[in-house]
Structure formats: structure tokens, C-alpha cells
Design an enzyme around this catalytic site. Sequence first.
Site: not given
Length: 322
Positions: A90, A147, A254
Site C-alpha cells: 500500500d 507482499h 519506507s
Amino acid sequence: MLNSFKLSLQYILPKLWLTRLAGWGASKRAGWLTKLVIDLFVKYYKVDMTEAQKPDTASYRTFNDFFVRPLRDDVRPLNTDPNILVMPADGVISQLGRIEEDKILQAKGHNYSLEALLAGNYLMADKFRNGTFVTTYLSPRDYHRVHMPCNGILREMIYVPGDLFSVNYLTAQNVPNLFARNERVICLFDTEFGPMAQILVGATIVGSIETVWAGTITPPREGIIKRWTWPEGEHEGSVALLKGQEMGRFKLGSTVINLFAPGKVNLIASLASLSVTKIGQPLATSTETFVAPEVEPAPLPAEEIKAEHDASPLVDNKKDDT
């Protein structure tokens, strides 16, 4: 003037000390004080807690527990088309496009070296010259687990010590070679789409970088490059991850950089700098056509991923080629 002041602070402030302090504080159980800090953070950054498995901020024992909070299974549906690679995090796309021989676009007017990003590993860099890259920035309000864009077999991991500059839009526009200067963990995978690198880049206040197969990679920050390798295919000791499965996490925000080999994938045409990303949504398509198996394995549920993460041996038990 304000931006110039903020940039000056990036060079002046003791970033390593601040990062250690933040990591220490975020791991402490402080009861009502922890809840207060989380509530203020949620309000200031407008964090959507309705997506979390535990929307009640009182359920988090530490700030780190809150920051790596898992999401509900239904909020990030996974595109299961075998010809589509999905977004790993995201956030917002900082930059994306073609790697021009050894040059990767950091911001308008700023490039950095592919080989420098990969800690001088020219053999690895050769896999991605004239390939494709995507840089995804995770802001403080975002979900901070990373992911897999596709199924992959882990082959190599490199820890690269470095600076801890912030990685937001302002610094990306103004700090030369930002991503090749900052601390990072490089993960190389074999995939159906050729070699893929997924790079977790540290920053100011990022308390730690973790992977599901090795636990915490940093800290400690020993100041030396470390390298580990894993066997290919289904050999004993290999690490296989599925499309959509968690592979790592940041404790505070980050950047994730993905590198793809030339001629293997085409980025989704509608994506551009500042496009919002959601895990599981289309990122790129294969240049070849794959047929889905009769039964495609689903990503592990969050509970099983956590159990696997907790049970995984530390990286020190792997082959260390430092």
C-alpha cells in the site's frame, strides 16, 4: 524556505540516534501512554482503522504492534490471473518505467545507478539492465507489510548498511542517489517472469526491517554488507513464497523497489508517478501467456503467516557469504 530548512535537517540531525530512539520507544509497553500515542498518530495521519483486524487501538500492546497491524482478509482482494503481477505494498508510486542500461529514475532530473543500488553486485545488475522498475513509497498512514507480486523462490538476500535519509517526496526530489545511499535489504527471487528483485529501503525512524523467512534483519546495524543464499527449486532448505503472501515488513514507513528483467513484464498503462497502490491490485502483465492450474494455492492466512514467521530460523542459520 521551509523546504530548504527541512532538507538541511536531513543532513544535520543524528539520524541513526533518532532511529534507535524511535525503535526503542516503539517497542515499549506503556499502557495508557501507548494508546494515547497511537490515537494521536491515527488522528494526525488519518489512518483507516476500519481495515484492521483489530480496529480498537487499545488492543495493541506497543506502537510497533499497531504499526505492523494485519488487515482484514476481505479488504485487499488478490488478482489471481496468472499473467498479472500485483502491487507489493500500500502506498504511492514514486517513479516507474524502464531501466536505461544502468540508470534508474529517482525524480525528475535525478537518476541513480542500478549497480550502486545493488551494492556493486554487477552480476545481479546484469539481470536487470534495460529492464523495468517500480518504486513504491509507504507513508506513515499506510499498511506496512510487504507482499509478493507473484510466486517466487528466494535465491539471495543482501543487507546493505547506509544512510537513513527520509524517503518522502521532498528528499527524493533533492537528495542525490537517495535509494542507493540508504540502508536496504535486497531480496532476489526466481519467478515465472524471470528474476525479480524486491528491495526494502530503510529511512529515518524506521526501527527495523524484517522478512518472514529470517525475522529481523536490521537492527543490529553492524556497518558491513552481509549476503545469504538459498537453493533453487524444491531443494531442501529452499524458500518458496506465493503471490500475495507477506514477505516482509517495516516498523515505520519506507520504500519498496521492484526490479524486473528486460522483456518479461509490461507495467499497467494507467500507472504513473503518484498513483495510489493497494496490495493485490494489478501492477504489470506478463509478456508471455500462462495458464492457471486447476487449483491455485491461496496465500496463507495471517495467523499461519505469523506462526511461520515466528518459527523461522534466524538468518544466521542460513548460508552466510559475507
